[in-house]
Design an enzyme around this catalytic site. Sequence first.
Site, mmCIF file in Angstrom:
data_model
loop_
_atom_site.group_PDB
_atom_site.id
_atom_site.type_symbol
_atom_site.label_atom_id
_atom_site.label_comp_id
_atom_site.label_asym_id
_atom_site.label_seq_id
_atom_site.Cartn_x
_atom_site.Cartn_y
_atom_site.Cartn_z
ATOM 1 N N GLU A 48 0.839 -1.214 0.000
ATOM 2 C CA GLU A 48 0.000 0.000 0.000
ATOM 3 C C GLU A 48 0.870 1.259 0.000
ATOM 4 O O GLU A 48 0.615 2.202 -0.757
ATOM 5 C CB GLU A 48 -0.910 0.030 1.246
ATOM 6 C CG GLU A 48 -1.880 -1.130 1.386
ATOM 7 C CD GLU A 48 -2.969 -1.169 0.325
ATOM 8 O OE1 GLU A 48 -3.100 -0.212 -0.444
ATOM 9 O OE2 GLU A 48 -3.692 -2.182 0.263
ATOM 10 N N ASN A 52 1.241 3.968 -3.026
ATOM 11 C CA ASN A 52 0.973 5.391 -2.785
ATOM 12 C C ASN A 52 2.091 6.266 -3.334
ATOM 13 O O ASN A 52 1.839 7.288 -3.971
ATOM 14 C CB ASN A 52 0.891 5.652 -1.272
ATOM 15 C CG ASN A 52 -0.537 5.756 -0.803
ATOM 16 O OD1 ASN A 52 -1.470 5.729 -1.593
ATOM 17 N ND2 ASN A 52 -0.713 5.872 0.489
ATOM 18 N N ARG A 106 -9.501 3.612 -7.856
ATOM 19 C CA ARG A 106 -8.839 3.295 -6.599
ATOM 20 C C ARG A 106 -9.904 3.100 -5.512
ATOM 21 O O ARG A 106 -10.935 3.758 -5.533
ATOM 22 C CB ARG A 106 -7.889 4.427 -6.160
ATOM 23 C CG ARG A 106 -6.877 4.864 -7.199
ATOM 24 C CD ARG A 106 -5.898 3.797 -7.535
ATOM 25 N NE ARG A 106 -5.281 3.238 -6.344
ATOM 26 C CZ ARG A 106 -4.630 2.078 -6.327
ATOM 27 N NH1 ARG A 106 -4.535 1.367 -7.422
ATOM 28 N NH2 ARG A 106 -4.093 1.642 -5.223
#
Lengths: 143, 113
Positions: A48, A52, A106
């Site tokens: 994650e 990002n 997303r």
Amino acid sequence: MKADNEMKLEFLSKSQNESFARSVVAAFVAQLDPTIEELAEIKTAVSEAVTNAIIHGYSCEMGNVIIISRLIGNTVEIEVKDFGVGIADIELARQPLYTSKPELERSGMGFTVMETFMDKVDIESYIGEGTTIRMTKKITTVK
Amino acid sequence: MSMDFDYIDRMLIVRINGDIDHHSCEGIRAKIDKEIAKRSPRAILFDMEQVGFMDSSGIGVLIGRYKLISGGGGKAGMINVKPQIKRLCEICGLQKIIKIYPSKKQAISSIKE
């Protein structure tokens, strides 16, 4: 506190490196003898944070992502750093379902997943300079 | 990323082989959407047996495909979900829209109802 072990990994912000990055961190953390669940949680949190950096930090342009991981006792610390655009509103970014790129399909759950799977998640970000995500997790080693 | 498609009574069964992350999700999305456009299925079932890893990028892809199918009144489900991926689905509330079924047979009969 002095780390018992430390590693640093630097790679280009290519999406091909997401799998590589989470596997490297998992291999490093394996020294603490984590459970399969703990290892899966750490891999997911790293994935994650790296995603990002690639999507939001660099908006899919090329830059460097740095991961520093430390083992202190039975706790793992992981820093994921980019030198991209930075996050304007950290509290908003942390909100479940919030995404600054809805056109990319997303889920907006990245920070929520990191916060659920790790014990602590801190975000330091400066506009135009980049973002550092610091996460820690205590491993419940069974010997 | 390899994927297999199967059809049972206008239900599209998608077997995904490999990790689902930001890198792989674009290819997964494109292949499934091509199948949906070609066959106009009424339902979609994701077989996750060969998926060892998924992060929230995968959640985005699954919800996106559900939206495509549900636009025409269809349903979606998942089978063979590993515990760590099931936990991710719970955190993200995915099971409210894409249910996890204990078997293919049960998924097919429940989704058809």
